[in-house]
Design a protein around this motif. Structure first.
Motif, PDB file in Angstrom:
ATOM      1  N   GLY A 133       0.778  -1.228   0.000  1.00  0.00           N
ATOM      2  CA  GLY A 133       0.000   0.000   0.000  1.00  0.00           C
ATOM      3  C   GLY A 133       0.807   1.273   0.000  1.00  0.00           C
ATOM      4  N   VAL A 134       2.139   1.194  -0.060  1.00  0.00           N
ATOM      5  CA  VAL A 134       2.980   2.394  -0.083  1.00  0.00           C
ATOM      6  C   VAL A 134       3.939   2.308  -1.261  1.00  0.00           C
ATOM      7  N   GLU A 135       4.190   3.443  -1.860  1.00  0.00           N
ATOM      8  CA  GLU A 135       5.029   3.482  -3.060  1.00  0.00           C
ATOM      9  C   GLU A 135       6.457   3.919  -2.727  1.00  0.00           C
ATOM     10  N   PRO A 136       7.420   3.468  -3.566  1.00  0.00           N
ATOM     11  CA  PRO A 136       7.245   2.714  -4.817  1.00  0.00           C
ATOM     12  C   PRO A 136       7.234   1.190  -4.651  1.00  0.00           C
ATOM     13  N   ILE A 141       6.368  -4.748  -6.058  1.00  0.00           N
ATOM     14  CA  ILE A 141       5.876  -6.083  -5.715  1.00  0.00           C
ATOM     15  C   ILE A 141       4.812  -6.538  -6.701  1.00  0.00           C
ATOM     16  N   GLU A 142       3.903  -5.637  -7.074  1.00  0.00           N
ATOM     17  CA  GLU A 142       2.877  -6.022  -8.036  1.00  0.00           C
ATOM     18  C   GLU A 142       3.505  -6.424  -9.364  1.00  0.00           C
ATOM     19  N   THR A 143       4.508  -5.683  -9.811  1.00  0.00           N
ATOM     20  CA  THR A 143       5.214  -6.028 -11.044  1.00  0.00           C
ATOM     21  C   THR A 143       5.857  -7.403 -10.939  1.00  0.00           C
ATOM     22  N   LEU A 144       6.504  -7.668  -9.803  1.00  0.00           N
ATOM     23  CA  LEU A 144       7.181  -8.951  -9.602  1.00  0.00           C
ATOM     24  C   LEU A 144       6.192 -10.106  -9.594  1.00  0.00           C
ATOM     25  N   LEU A 145       5.094  -9.976  -8.865  1.00  0.00           N
ATOM     26  CA  LEU A 145       4.146 -11.077  -8.746  1.00  0.00           C
ATOM     27  C   LEU A 145       3.433 -11.348 -10.067  1.00  0.00           C
ATOM     28  N   ARG A 146       3.087 -10.293 -10.794  1.00  0.00           N
ATOM     29  CA  ARG A 146       2.477 -10.500 -12.108  1.00  0.00           C
ATOM     30  C   ARG A 146       3.442 -11.245 -13.043  1.00  0.00           C
ATOM     31  N   GLU A 173      -8.156  -2.670  -3.535  1.00  0.00           N
ATOM     32  CA  GLU A 173      -8.195  -2.886  -4.984  1.00  0.00           C
ATOM     33  C   GLU A 173      -6.909  -3.545  -5.478  1.00  0.00           C
ATOM     34  N   ARG A 174      -5.756  -3.102  -4.969  1.00  0.00           N
ATOM     35  CA  ARG A 174      -4.500  -3.725  -5.389  1.00  0.00           C
ATOM     36  C   ARG A 174      -4.438  -5.176  -4.903  1.00  0.00           C
ATOM     37  N   PHE A 175      -4.816  -5.402  -3.644  1.00  0.00           N
ATOM     38  CA  PHE A 175      -4.793  -6.760  -3.115  1.00  0.00           C
ATOM     39  C   PHE A 175      -5.687  -7.674  -3.947  1.00  0.00           C
ATOM     40  N   GLU A 176      -6.868  -7.188  -4.313  1.00  0.00           N
ATOM     41  CA  GLU A 176      -7.782  -8.011  -5.107  1.00  0.00           C
ATOM     42  C   GLU A 176      -7.254  -8.253  -6.517  1.00  0.00           C
ATOM     43  N   ASP A 191      -7.943  -8.948   9.470  1.00  0.00           N
ATOM     44  CA  ASP A 191      -7.748  -8.454   8.102  1.00  0.00           C
ATOM     45  C   ASP A 191      -9.070  -8.450   7.338  1.00  0.00           C
ATOM     46  N   ILE A 192      -9.812  -9.541   7.440  1.00  0.00           N
ATOM     47  CA  ILE A 192     -11.075  -9.654   6.706  1.00  0.00           C
ATOM     48  C   ILE A 192     -12.098  -8.660   7.224  1.00  0.00           C
ATOM     49  N   GLU A 193     -12.138  -8.479   8.530  1.00  0.00           N
ATOM     50  CA  GLU A 193     -13.080  -7.514   9.104  1.00  0.00           C
ATOM     51  C   GLU A 193     -12.750  -6.094   8.660  1.00  0.00           C
ATOM     52  N   ILE A 194     -11.460  -5.761   8.585  1.00  0.00           N
ATOM     53  CA  ILE A 194     -11.058  -4.421   8.152  1.00  0.00           C
ATOM     54  C   ILE A 194     -11.361  -4.214   6.670  1.00  0.00           C
ATOM     55  N   LEU A 195     -11.043  -5.208   5.851  1.00  0.00           N
ATOM     56  CA  LEU A 195     -11.200  -5.057   4.405  1.00  0.00           C
ATOM     57  C   LEU A 195     -12.652  -5.119   3.944  1.00  0.00           C
TER      58      LEU A 195
END
Length: 318
Positions: A133-136, A141-146, A173-176, A191-195
């Motif tokens: 949730g923080v950049e960059p 991480i999103e680039t790596l996992l994709r 949205e990013r997590f999903e 986590d589920i209750e917060i999200l």
């Protein structure tokens, strides 16, 4: 080798106030950092992909990784300061966090700084927590996992920290988006209750399964873990212990889960997709034992494999 990516920081534990001020103890921390340490302590090959500060705390974090056998091959250093997480423990042992992290080292990893390719021995990547949730680093991480999805196991732990990530909607949205690339998701009931503002954990786990993962596990503290996979739900009890604090318990559970799967040659996309009830039960029990041991100690101090086995054997005899 299990490659873990995300934040590494200092947990500054604050004690009971005295006339001269607060006593404090600085301990290495950060959810992905703890996962890497936990895997290393359990004797499985691990590496940590992140950026550490050149300051005294960054050097301390690097030393702690080395002590636990975590490879430094993917570590980078920078002049930014180390994040401080001030932890005040409640009477029930629950940690309460305040973060001091503007422009800190653990969020400095960029997509351009990622390794061009990973060697074949990296069979899994674990990521999550506020680094999503923080950049960059979130974009890195999103680039790596994709890029690596399908070639190796992707394991996610949201470990939501609303005060740090700020825009919870953007985080969700990013997590999903990343769920489509994940094989395993490990989350807590909190986590589920917060999200999603729901207490229906089984339904939330099944909903995540529909987005791509093959195994979703929800930790529920003293109620024990719940796993959803295929069309099945498996629930296991938590070991009965005297809790000192719960810092690092979820991270150690994640480390224990991945380590058990790795040790049993199941930590591949194909292996995770074909898990049986008996294998999931054994993995949950081992991970829960490792997490329970941490709860009997101050701070995130994961056990060795022998300690976890001894703990389980002692409970089986009693």
């Amino acid at each position: 080798m299990i490659l873990v990516s995300g934040e590494a920081l200092i947990d500054l534990f604050i004690g009971t106030p005295a006339p001269a001020g607060f006593p404090a103890e600085a301990i290495a921390g950060g959810s992905p950092f703890n996962v890497a340490i936990g895997i290393g302590r359990l004797g499985r090959p691990a590496a940590f992909l992140s950026t550490l500060s050149d300051d005294v705390f960054g050097t301390f974090l690097a030393e702690k990784l080395a002590e636990s056998g975590v490879s430094p091959a993917y570590l980078q250093r920078c002049p930014n300061y180390t994040t401080l997480s001030v932890v005040a423990t409640s009477a029930s042992g629950q940690p309460q966090y305040s973060f001091y992290a503007p422009n800190s080292a653990d969020r400095a990893l960029t997509p351009e700084a990622l390794p061009a390719q990973l060697p074949p021995e990296v069979n899994a990547i674990a990521a999550g927590s506020y680094a999503l949730g923080v950049e960059p680093i979130a974009s890195a991480i999103e680039t790596l996992l994709r890029r690596e999805a399908g070639a190796r196991v992707i394991s996610l732990d949201p470990n939501v920290r609303p005060r740090v990530v700020g825009d919870l909607k953007a985080y969700r949205e990013r997590f999903e988006r990343l769920l489509a690339h994940a094989d395993i998701v490990k989350a807590s009931d909190e986590d589920i209750e917060i999200l999603y503002s729901t207490h229906d954990l089984a339904s939330a786990a099944r909903a995540w399964l529909q987005r791509g993962p093959k195994l979703v596990i929800v930790t529920r503290g003293e109620k024990g873990p719940l796993a959803a996979f295929g069309d099945r739900i498996v629930e296991r009890p938590a070991p009965r212990i005297e809790v000192v604090d719960t810092v690092g318990a979820g991270d150690t559970f994640h480390a224990g889960l991945l380590s058990w799967l790795d040790a049993n040659n199941l930590l591949t996309p194909q292996g995770v997709a074909a898990l049986t009830d008996e294998q999931v039960t054994a993995a949950l029990d081992f991970a829960a034992a490792a997490a329970a041991i941490v709860c009997t100690r101050r701070g995130a101090n994961p056990p060795s494999w022998a300690e976890a086995e001894h703990f389980m054997a002692a409970r089986a005899r009693s």
